[in-house]
Scaffold this active site. Structure first.
Site, PDB file in Angstrom:
ATOM      1  N   LYS A   1       0.861  -1.188   0.000  1.00 60.64           N
ATOM      2  CA  LYS A   1       0.000   0.000   0.000  1.00 60.64           C
ATOM      3  C   LYS A   1       0.891   1.230   0.000  1.00 60.64           C
ATOM      4  CE  LYS A   1      -4.509   0.888   0.307  1.00 60.64           C
ATOM      5  NZ  LYS A   1      -5.617   0.001  -0.063  1.00 60.64           N
TER       6      LYS A   1
ATOM      7  N   ASP B   1      -6.827   4.276  -4.569  1.00 62.09           N
ATOM      8  CA  ASP B   1      -7.462   4.188  -3.251  1.00 62.09           C
ATOM      9  C   ASP B   1      -8.109   5.555  -3.003  1.00 62.09           C
ATOM     10  OD1 ASP B   1      -7.703   2.304  -0.837  1.00 62.09           O
ATOM     11  OD2 ASP B   1      -7.016   4.135   0.116  1.00 62.09           O
TER      12      ASP B   1
END
Ligand code: NAD
Length: 417
Positions: free
Chosen positions: A106, A146
């Protein structure tokens, strides 16, 4: 003392809860609780007025035992090293829960993107892509969108990478626009798996989704699509919210109309005759289904005491603190965890990557069918684990399934050097 709102500590607690039900070496569990590496970097970019600004960016590569690192890039002022570490770990266990051949990663940049022009955002994104270039790649680490990033940012990252590498590598990133190698169905995928997870859990507990009342916190990509698809199934979306506040209409809202209103005005607030509610009021409405689709820690132990929904399906990552999980389990509220419910995003990202590697496009129908198959199989696997191990909740069931898969891959590879 543990900090309930530190998402990395929440992740580690979730892993410990599941590990207690598994026969896996403590040393391996310790490995599976921490990232393999974290890039923390400064990006110095020129603003439109000619001044320079330095912003902080991160990429955590949590675990690659089952395949390349995979996970989104978030632009938000709340991005921290620990948040990125937690989100990267959740990606590992999400990919393992739905059994796709990826590890987890991430990234994030600690900025409020609304404070920058499009040209500034492009320079920030390309600066980050340049820092990421040595550690990403189609078989190495594959970022995706995201919070506050989308096709535009993905296309910039792909272009920067391909230009610097002097190649074409559409599979270096997913969530691209269709004309840049994106997949049909990717934009809707997270909301679609949320809807499928809700449908499956209602079926399992013997409740009808048709006519069920639904509240959705967060009306962005994940939340609004989930609302729309639940409405298509016959559920009634009675309340939705965004960072500006919430609205409540017991007779039901038209999700598309609300989305149009948000596009025009910037918020769902002020839509039609709907009553204004705070986000806290929305989360505690007496509804059949609550879908948190905003950010982490939306519901802590204290607020969980007031949750009246029968079922919570987590479209967001980490919306419940571990304390909230315990309270909801004690109150017999079913919670379908993020690592299953919102896994549609990464599952269709995987389909996009497969199509990129094959240089062959699937139809939207095929994408949606495959996503439905993956989600149903994963949900059934979770229920099997829940029943076989007599587990306290579906989240622990998901971690039991996922941890075992990652531990097996590590074990099969052997410990070397
Ligand atoms: P988004 O930026 O499109 O939408 C986020 C929404 O949440 C916006 O409407 C924003 O106004 C709202 N919001 C922010 N703070 C809020 C608050 N305090 N109360 C109420 N609403 C608030 O982001 P997204 O892509 O929809 O992501 C939402 C969540 O879903 C995140 O947790 C993300 O990690 C997760 N998720 C997204 C994807 C995806 O493919 N987009 C995949 C998996 C998980």
């Amino acid at each position: 003392m543990s900090d309930e709102t530190n998402p990395f500590e929440s992740l580690q607690e979730q892993i410990d809860d599941a590990a207690a039900h598994l026969d896996v070496d403590d040393g391996v569990i310790e490995r599976l609780k921490n990232p393999e590496r974290v890039l923390e970097t400064n990006l110095t970019v020129e603003l439109d007025d000619g001044s320079l600004e330095t912003v902080r960016a991160y990429r955590s590569q949590f675990n690659g035992d089952r395949g390349p690192y995979k996970g989104g890039i978030r632009y938000h002022p709340g991005v921290t090293r620990d948040e990125v570490k937690a989100l990267s770990g959740w990606m590992v266990y999400k990919c393992a829960t739905v059994d796709i051949p990826y590890g987890g990663g991430k990234g994030g940049i600690s900025i409020d993107p609304t404070q920058y022009s499009e040209a500034e955002l492009e320079r920030i994104t390309r600066a980050f892509a340049t820092e990421l270039r040595p550690i990403i790649g189609e078989d190495r680490d594959i970022p995706a969108p995201d919070v506050n990033t989308g096709q535009r940012e993905m296309n910039w990252i792909k272009d920067t990478y391909e230009t610097l590498e002097n190649t074409t590598a559409p599979g270096v990133i997913t969530g691209k626009a269709i004309d840049s190698g994106g997949s049909a169905g990717r934009v809707e995928a997270t909301g679609r798996s949320t809807m499928l997870a809700a449908r499956e859990v209602f079926d399992w507990i013997g409740k009808r989704i048709e006519g069920a009342s639904v509240a959705v916190q967060g009306y962005g990509n994940a939340g609004w699509i989930a609302a729309d698809l639940l409405d298509d199934l016959g559920a009634t979306v009675v309340a939705v919210s965004d960072s500006g506040g919430g609205i409540h209409e017991p007779r039901g809202l038209d999700p598309v109309d609300v989305k149009d209103h948000k596009n025009e005005t910037g918020s769902v607030v002020g839509y039609g005759d709907a009553e204004a509610v705070t986000n806290e009021e929305l989360l505690t409405l007496d509804v059949d289904l609550l879908v948190p689709a905003a950010l982490e820690n939306a519901i802590d132990a204290e607020l969980a005491e007031d949750v009246q929904a029968d079922v919570v399906v987590e479209a967001a990552n980490g919306p419940l603190t571990p304390g909230a999980d315990d309270v909801l389990a004690d109150s017999n509220v079913w919670v379908v965890p993020d690592i299953l419910a919102n896994a549609g995003g990464v599952t269709v990202s995987y389909f996009e990557w497969v199509q990129n590697r094959q240089r062959f496009s699937w139809t939207e129908e095929r994408v949606n069918e495959e996503l439905e198959r993956v989600t149903i199989e994963a949900f059934d696997g979770l229920v099997d684990a829940y029943e076989a191990h007599d587990l306290p909740n579906l989240r622990t069931a998901a971690y039991v399934v996922a941890l075992q898969r990652v531990a097996n891959a590590y074990d099969q590879a052997g410990n070397w050097p």
